[in-house]
Design an enzyme around this catalytic site. Structure first.
Site: not given
Ligand code: AGP
Length: 623
Positions: A2, A27, A75, A101-102, A487, A491, A494, A510, A618
């Site tokens: 948020c 975000r 969010w 937030n939280g 990674e 990508k 997501e 395996h 984000k």
């Molecule tokens: C990666 O593309 C994602 N947005 C997510 O995995 C992100 O890397 C993760 O939430 C960690 O965020 P940070 O690096 O701000 O701690």
């Protein structure tokens, strides 16, 4: 995650709130809202599910003249995305409005108490609404908004960043936080701002105060701000920071999406890091790092989440390869699932682009409680993580990463870990200095090889689109390219929402190979190096079971290109016969680029929300 914003000053609040919320859009969110104290003496709340433009349309229906206001992008965590669950929330008498937030961990208990003892009628399904009602009851006792806030933070448990305005204190914004960030912005004309991310304030000021856990701040229209200790209620001196960050550029610089812009910024960021850390004599310097950090260390533990974790996995590999020290790595969330076994001889390296990820922060705080040393690798010098690390920060200097999918922060994190590993190797004399000098010198060519690779984006796009309708992909890599396979799969997932799994290539036989058939393409990283042939065998094993075989190879490749259905070619990498064991070290910075680009182009082709993928934030500031 948020977003919270607020304004109090001599101007109308509305534009400040909207402009600040606009910056926080990146975000990820699913609804937004504002509350403004109107000169007619009431609090006007406007909120809407969906994008910020929905809220802006509603504000056009009547002009808000108030000079004090708070705003929020939500969010959803507790309660579905909806108009009614959007923030701000008010108490039953509309005396007070809050944005939060939280997560309030004890909200069920508090809600039941409010219903039973005060006959409160709740309108939303959120935990946050509890805070509005608790404040409302305190105000009814005749308390000020500040004293009401000091009282209720003794009752609520969990993570919160809160901003509140009230009719009874019409010239005040009250803030507080615990395990969630909130900063005060000190404007030029006695305006005061607040936000959960300083990025939202940079358009107005670079002078900020980061509120510490359980502090309460009181903002007034004449530029006066007071900070109180949440436990003692005593006033405390504020610590003003001046940020040397530029305002967030919401300009895509001609690119269709922030994501493509940020993918293309990577070479320049590595050049910036080289200039900052590698002097003309090829000496590595970390100006922000306290040199005593490494004294009496007998263990290194890396932690992070998501992409940051994968950068950390690369850190493990490069530290073990160069500095010859064993390194452990763990997801921050997993570290929180059991007792964290660290001591004063453990160096915890926490990696976080935002520096606000709840899992990472909580793991770090648990480690610090046990006396561990902390090195933070982050993109945000103004973050909670950076503050926790005090003098042991490595800043990746990638600039604000607007797109939810991490790309430029990933290669910048990796690069900083490489430089750190070389520095340790020099300190420990674990690798001959001439070999390290060759490595440092060759690293300087990476930006231009990255640029040559990025220039092939359209070709990568043409080659991945024929696979757009398939439902599951497997990414394979070994050694330095194992984190890249992970990674790349992240990508892909997501951005395209298509199932994709990254494996250590040697693991396929395996079990995972059982999933392989003609509908499951494999994408293998097949750049020259010690693991090339073994990875090629894994690729062929999958191909013989029907899998369409895609692969990243370099221009000089002769073997893999005979076996692959689709190839993504990258320029040849630095090579030295004398140091051929080090060839693998360069490939991650190059092999990740086609993976970032094919995820982007496929997502764009599929019409996905490239910069703000569904369900994602984000920075995940809740556990
Ligand atoms: C990666 O593309 C994602 N947005 C997510 O995995 C992100 O890397 C993760 O939430 C960690 O965020 P940070 O690096 O701000 O701690």
């Amino acid at each position: 995650m948020c977003g919270i914003v607020g304004y109090i000053g001599q101007d109308n609040a509305l534009d400040y709130l909207i402009n600040s919320l606009r910056v926080l859009e990146y975000r990820g969110y699913d609804s937004s809202g504002i509350a403004i104290y109107s000169p007619e003496g009431h609090i006007e709340i406007i909120k809407a599910k969906g994008k910020l433009n929905n809220l802006i349309e509603l504000t056009k229906q009547n002009s808000q003249k108030g000079k004090i206001g708070i705003g929020h992008t939500r969010w959803a965590t507790q309660g579905i995305p909806s108009d009614i669950n959007a923030h701000p929330h008010a108490d039953s008498d509309s005396e007070v409005a809050i944005v939060h937030n939280g997560i309030i961990h004890n909200f069920h208990e508090l809600k039941e108490e409010l219903i039973k003892n005060s006959q409160i009628i709740f309108t939303s399904d959120t935990d946050s609404e509890v805070i509005a009602h608790l404040l409302g009851l305190e105000l009814k006792k005749g308390l000020s908004l500040k004293d009401s806030m000091l009282n209720i933070i003794k009752k609520i448990k969990g993570s919160y960043a809160l901003a509140a305005i009230s009719k009874s204190d019409p010239d005040t914004i009250i803030l507080t936080c615990h395990d969630a960030p909130i900063v005060i912005g000190i404007g030029k004309e006695k305006d005061l701002f607040c936000a959960s991310d300083s990025a939202a304030l940079l358009q107005y000021t670079n002078k900020i105060i980061r509120l510490k856990d359980k502090q309460v701040a009181q903002l007034k229209p004449n530029g006066e701000f007071l900070i109180f200790d949440g436990k003692t209620s005593k006033q405390i001196a504020p610590q003003i920071q001046v940020l040397n960050a530029d305002p967030v550029s919401l300009d895509k610089a001609g690119y269709k999406h922030f994501l493509l812009k940020e993918i293309n910024e990577q070479p320049a960021i590595l050049r910036k890091l080289l200039a900052h850390h590698l002097n003309d004599n090829l000496e590595i310097e970390f100006p922000e790092l306290d040199k005593t950090l490494l004294d009496n260390i007998n263990r290194i533990l890396i932690c992070g989440c998501g992409t940051a974790f994968y950068a950390g996995l690369m850190g493990k590999i490069v530290l073990e390869t160069l500095a010859k020290i064993p390194v452990e790595i763990e997801f921050a969330s997993e570290l929180l699932s059991r007792e964290i076994l660290v001591d004063p001889k453990t160096l915890v390296i926490a990696i976080s682009q935002s520096g606000e990820t709840a899992d990472t922060l909580l793991a770090v705080k648990a480690a610090l409680k046990k006396g561990a040393k902390l090195l933070a690798i982050t993109n945000r010098p103004d973050s909670t993580l950076s503050a926790l690390a005090e003098r042991a920060n490595i800043f990746i200097q990638a600039g604000i990463e607007v797109s939810v999918a991490a790309t430029k922060s990933f290669t910048a994190q990796m690069f900083c870990l490489y430089l750190f590993a070389i520095k340790l190797a020099e300190n420990y004399k674990s690798i001959p200095s001439e070999q390290l000098n060759w490595l440092k010198n060759e690293l300087r060519y990476l930006p231009q090889i990255m640029e040559q690779t990025l220039a092939r984006g359209e070709t990568y796009r043409e080659k991945i689109l024929p696979y757009a309708q398939l439902k599951a992909f497997v990414f394979l890599g070994r050694s330095f390219n194992y984190p890249i396979a992970l990674e790349g799969a992240l990508k892909f997932k997501e951005l395209t929402y298509i199932q994709a799994t990254g494996y250590a290539a040697g693991e396929m036989k395996h079990g995972p190979i059982a999933t392989i058939d003609e509908t499951t393409p494999t994408l293998s990283i097949l750049l020259p190096g010690l693991t090339y042939h073994k990875t090629l065998h894994n690729c062929i094993e999958a191909k013989t079971r029907g899998a369409p075989s895609l692969g990243i190879i370099d221009d000089s490749d002769k073997e893999a290109r005979q076996e692959l259905h689709t190839i993504f070619e990258v320029p040849a990498l630095p090579f030295s016969e004398e140091y051929k064991d080090f060839q693998d070290l360069f490939s991650p910075f190059i092999s990740v680029l086609p993976l970032q680009l094919i995820a982007y182009y496929l997502a764009e082709h599929l019409g996905k929300d490239v910069d703000q993928p569904r369900n994602l934030a984000k920075s995940v500031t809740v556990e």
